[in-house]
Structures are given as C-alpha cells and as structure tokens.
Design a protein around this motif. Structure first.
Motif, mmCIF file in Angstrom:
data_model
loop_
_atom_site.group_PDB
_atom_site.id
_atom_site.type_symbol
_atom_site.label_atom_id
_atom_site.label_comp_id
_atom_site.label_asym_id
_atom_site.label_seq_id
_atom_site.Cartn_x
_atom_site.Cartn_y
_atom_site.Cartn_z
ATOM 1 N N ALA A 200 0.853 -1.192 0.000
ATOM 2 C CA ALA A 200 0.000 0.000 0.000
ATOM 3 C C ALA A 200 0.890 1.245 0.000
ATOM 4 N N PRO A 201 0.467 2.304 -0.668
ATOM 5 C CA PRO A 201 1.300 3.507 -0.763
ATOM 6 C C PRO A 201 1.152 4.432 0.445
ATOM 7 N N TRP A 202 2.190 5.214 0.684
ATOM 8 C CA TRP A 202 2.129 6.355 1.607
ATOM 9 C C TRP A 202 3.199 7.346 1.179
ATOM 10 N N HIS A 203 2.822 8.620 1.126
ATOM 11 C CA HIS A 203 3.759 9.677 0.768
ATOM 12 C C HIS A 203 3.717 10.784 1.812
ATOM 13 N N PRO A 204 4.869 11.340 2.162
ATOM 14 C CA PRO A 204 4.900 12.398 3.167
ATOM 15 C C PRO A 204 4.387 13.722 2.631
ATOM 16 N N THR A 205 4.060 14.609 3.544
ATOM 17 C CA THR A 205 3.713 15.980 3.188
ATOM 18 C C THR A 205 5.004 16.785 3.220
ATOM 19 N N VAL A 206 5.584 17.018 2.042
ATOM 20 C CA VAL A 206 6.911 17.629 1.952
ATOM 21 C C VAL A 206 6.790 19.148 1.838
ATOM 22 N N PRO A 207 7.510 19.903 2.686
ATOM 23 C CA PRO A 207 7.477 21.372 2.598
ATOM 24 C C PRO A 207 8.002 21.854 1.251
ATOM 25 N N GLN A 208 7.471 22.943 0.792
ATOM 26 C CA GLN A 208 7.908 23.521 -0.474
ATOM 27 C C GLN A 208 9.079 24.491 -0.243
ATOM 28 N N THR A 237 1.275 5.147 9.015
ATOM 29 C CA THR A 237 1.033 3.976 9.864
ATOM 30 C C THR A 237 1.755 2.732 9.362
ATOM 31 N N SER A 238 2.111 2.709 8.073
ATOM 32 C CA SER A 238 2.594 1.472 7.461
ATOM 33 C C SER A 238 4.085 1.223 7.644
ATOM 34 N N GLY A 239 4.862 2.262 7.911
ATOM 35 C CA GLY A 239 6.299 2.097 8.068
ATOM 36 C C GLY A 239 7.094 2.252 6.791
ATOM 37 N N ILE A 240 6.440 2.564 5.669
ATOM 38 C CA ILE A 240 7.156 2.694 4.394
ATOM 39 C C ILE A 240 6.883 4.061 3.774
ATOM 40 N N THR A 241 7.732 4.423 2.796
ATOM 41 C CA THR A 241 7.550 5.667 2.052
ATOM 42 C C THR A 241 7.572 5.357 0.560
ATOM 43 N N ASP A 243 5.328 4.097 -3.159
ATOM 44 C CA ASP A 243 4.222 3.278 -3.663
ATOM 45 C C ASP A 243 4.749 1.943 -4.171
ATOM 46 N N PRO A 244 4.821 0.945 -3.297
ATOM 47 C CA PRO A 244 5.339 -0.366 -3.710
ATOM 48 C C PRO A 244 4.464 -1.076 -4.724
ATOM 49 N N GLN A 245 3.224 -0.651 -4.867
ATOM 50 C CA GLN A 245 2.327 -1.283 -5.837
ATOM 51 C C GLN A 245 2.815 -1.090 -7.269
ATOM 52 N N LEU A 246 3.675 -0.107 -7.489
ATOM 53 C CA LEU A 246 4.185 0.181 -8.825
ATOM 54 C C LEU A 246 5.358 -0.713 -9.212
ATOM 55 N N ALA A 247 5.878 -1.486 -8.277
ATOM 56 C CA ALA A 247 7.119 -2.236 -8.487
ATOM 57 C C ALA A 247 6.929 -3.429 -9.418
ATOM 58 N N THR A 248 8.000 -3.743 -10.170
ATOM 59 C CA THR A 248 8.032 -4.945 -11.004
ATOM 60 C C THR A 248 9.418 -5.586 -10.893
ATOM 61 N N ALA A 249 9.471 -6.892 -11.090
ATOM 62 C CA ALA A 249 10.740 -7.619 -11.039
ATOM 63 C C ALA A 249 11.651 -7.210 -12.195
ATOM 64 N N ASP A 250 11.098 -6.915 -13.363
ATOM 65 C CA ASP A 250 11.910 -6.517 -14.515
ATOM 66 C C ASP A 250 12.692 -5.248 -14.219
ATOM 67 N N ARG A 251 12.022 -4.277 -13.589
ATOM 68 C CA ARG A 251 12.744 -3.057 -13.248
ATOM 69 C C ARG A 251 13.697 -3.290 -12.084
ATOM 70 N N GLY A 252 13.417 -4.290 -11.266
ATOM 71 C CA GLY A 252 14.373 -4.677 -10.236
ATOM 72 C C GLY A 252 15.674 -5.164 -10.852
ATOM 73 N N GLU A 253 15.572 -5.958 -11.921
ATOM 74 C CA GLU A 253 16.761 -6.427 -12.627
ATOM 75 C C GLU A 253 17.523 -5.253 -13.234
#
Length: 282
Positions: A200-208, A237-241, A243-253
C-alpha cells in the motif's frame, strides 16, 4: 579469464564457502565485499531481512561480474543487524526491529573487519544497505585503514547509483524505505517473500521551497535532519515511504544492473591503481 558474467546465483555467500576456498581467495589477493544489512520492518509486504538480502544479492552480482573479467573477488560475511532507524524515516515503533546502538555496531563491524584483515585480505569493501550504517561504517573504515595494512573502502550506492536509476521509476511522489525502488529489488531478489497483495502507498507531506542541498547526507545532501516536523508524517502507519504497488521484477533487474555497474566501476578503478600504501601511518 574474461567473458560473459556467470549466473550470480552460482556465486556463494561467505557462509556457503569452505575454509579452503576462502584461503585460496586470500592467496589470490581477492577483493572481499562485506554487506551491511539490517533486521527491521519494511511494511506489510516485505520481509524484515530485506536490507541484508539485497546487500548479499548486490555483492553476488558484483563478484560475478568481477570474476568474469579476471579479477579475484568473493562475497564476504554479511552483518544482519544495523543501527536504529532515523526518526525522520520511521517515527513510530513497529514490531520486528532488532537494532544495535551505533557504538555496538561499530564495535562489531571493526572486529569483523579485523578478523578478515588478520586472515590476509587487503582490499575490503563495506557495502552499506542500511542508511543508518553509512556514517558508522565510514568511521570504522578510517580506523582500520589507520591501524592495519589493508585498504578498506566504503560504498554508498544511494549516492553512486540511485540517481541513475530513479528515472526508470514510475512514482512521481517521494519514494524511499519499502517503496517502489526497494520493492522492485526484492521482487528480483526473493519474489516468494514479497506479499504484494498487502502493498500500500504512503507519501509524506513535503514542505515547499526547501533550501539548497536540503537532503540527508546519506542521500548526497548536506542537511542532517533526523526528526521531521508535522505535518510531514500525517497519516503514517505502514512504516514505508512511496508506492510499492508500482514495483516490477523486470525493473528490479534493471536497477541491480545499474548498481552492479557502478560498484564494478569503483572496484576496477581501485584495482588499476598502485597497491603501495607505504606512506600510511600505522
């Protein structure tokens, strides 16, 4: 002997080697890569040992490439525990983290390094795969260079390789711990351990309008900010920053190939230089 790189999966980790094989590597003046991992949460979709697994994976791929080019090299022992995470990355306690204090981590790393050097290794590379290990490993490498005959070098791929592969990522928002990039690598490393149905994704609120070089030192920035003011972590709440849903093994290679290329370039450069460190103060 040169040629196409062998399958990196055929390259043994240090604990898979025999004493005789390690001795032969020492006699050949082999490079040794020591990966510095961690045991910590990576959200609901990645295993606690993700950093350690990726470090060993990258070391294997780099060793395979170096060996194919005729450079003796082996995968060294991995350190599976690292310093506590930064509050600027994970401000809440989550189950599974097994950390060391920075002082204890440096003591462990120095003693492991001295064991390796006492056996005869003279080109030692510390490969950081846990951001919090970056500054401590630099201190230990400096100490070992000052007090032994070995040349100990630190490798921070976050600075050396990440900018090259970030353009291949899908995410437009900030990506980091357990996000798209790391999940791509884990899908290439150990897909059976990735629970993508829980990603599941989570993104911080980054100051401009941040000042120049306002990024953490281990990312190549100049600002060591280890607590983040609200509302940076709003909804965290998730502990990550990212969007891991976008990941693929091909781009991992693809990512690993870029990282391996950078590490191999650094080590080749060192091997092409002089081994005369006689002016070093011991």
């Amino acid at each position: 002997m040169t040629g196409a790189a062998p399958d990196h999966r055929a390259v043994p980790s240090f604990d898979e080697m025999t004493s005789v094989e390690v001795g032969a590597a020492i006699d050949a003046n082999a490079v040794i890569l020591v990966s510095l991992g961690a045991t910590e949460q990576h959200g609901a979709h990645l295993p606690l040992g993700a950093d350690t697994m990726q470090g060993i994976e990258l070391a294997r791929r780099t060793v395979a490439r170096l060996q194919a080019e005729g450079h003796p090299a082996i995968v060294g022992p991995a350190i599976p525990f690292g310093p506590r995470g930064f509050l600027s990355e994970t401000p809440i306690k989550l189950p599974g983290n097994v950390n060391l204090s920075a002082r204890t981590f440096m003591r462990v790393l120095e003693e492991v390094g001295r064991e390796i050097i006492d056996q005869g290794f003279r080109r030692v590379y510390f490969l950081g795969f846990h951001a919090e290990s970056d500054a401590p490993m630099q201190i230990v490498a400096k100490t070992l260079c000052e007090s032994t005959q070995a040349n100990v070098v630190t490798l921070n791929w976050l600075v050396g390789a990440r900018p090259r592969y970030s353009k291949f990522m899908e995410a437009k928002a900030q990506d980091g711990h357990g996000g798209e990039g790391e999940t791509c690598r884990m899908l290439a490393t150990a897909p059976h351990l990735c629970r993508m149905d829980k990603a599941a994704p989570w993104h911080p609120t980054v100051p401009q309008d941040r000042p120049d070089a306002d990024a953490l030192p281990y990312l190549g920035g100049g600002v060591g900010r280890y607590k983040m003011a609200e509302p940076y972590f709003e909804g965290f709440t998730s502990g990550i920053t990212g969007d891991p849903q976008l990941a693929t093994a091909d781009r991992g290679e693809l990512v690993y190939d870029i990282m391996t290329g950078w590490l191999a370039d650094v080590i080749r450069h060192d091997l092409a230089g002089s081994e005369d460190f006689s002016r070093s103060e011991l």
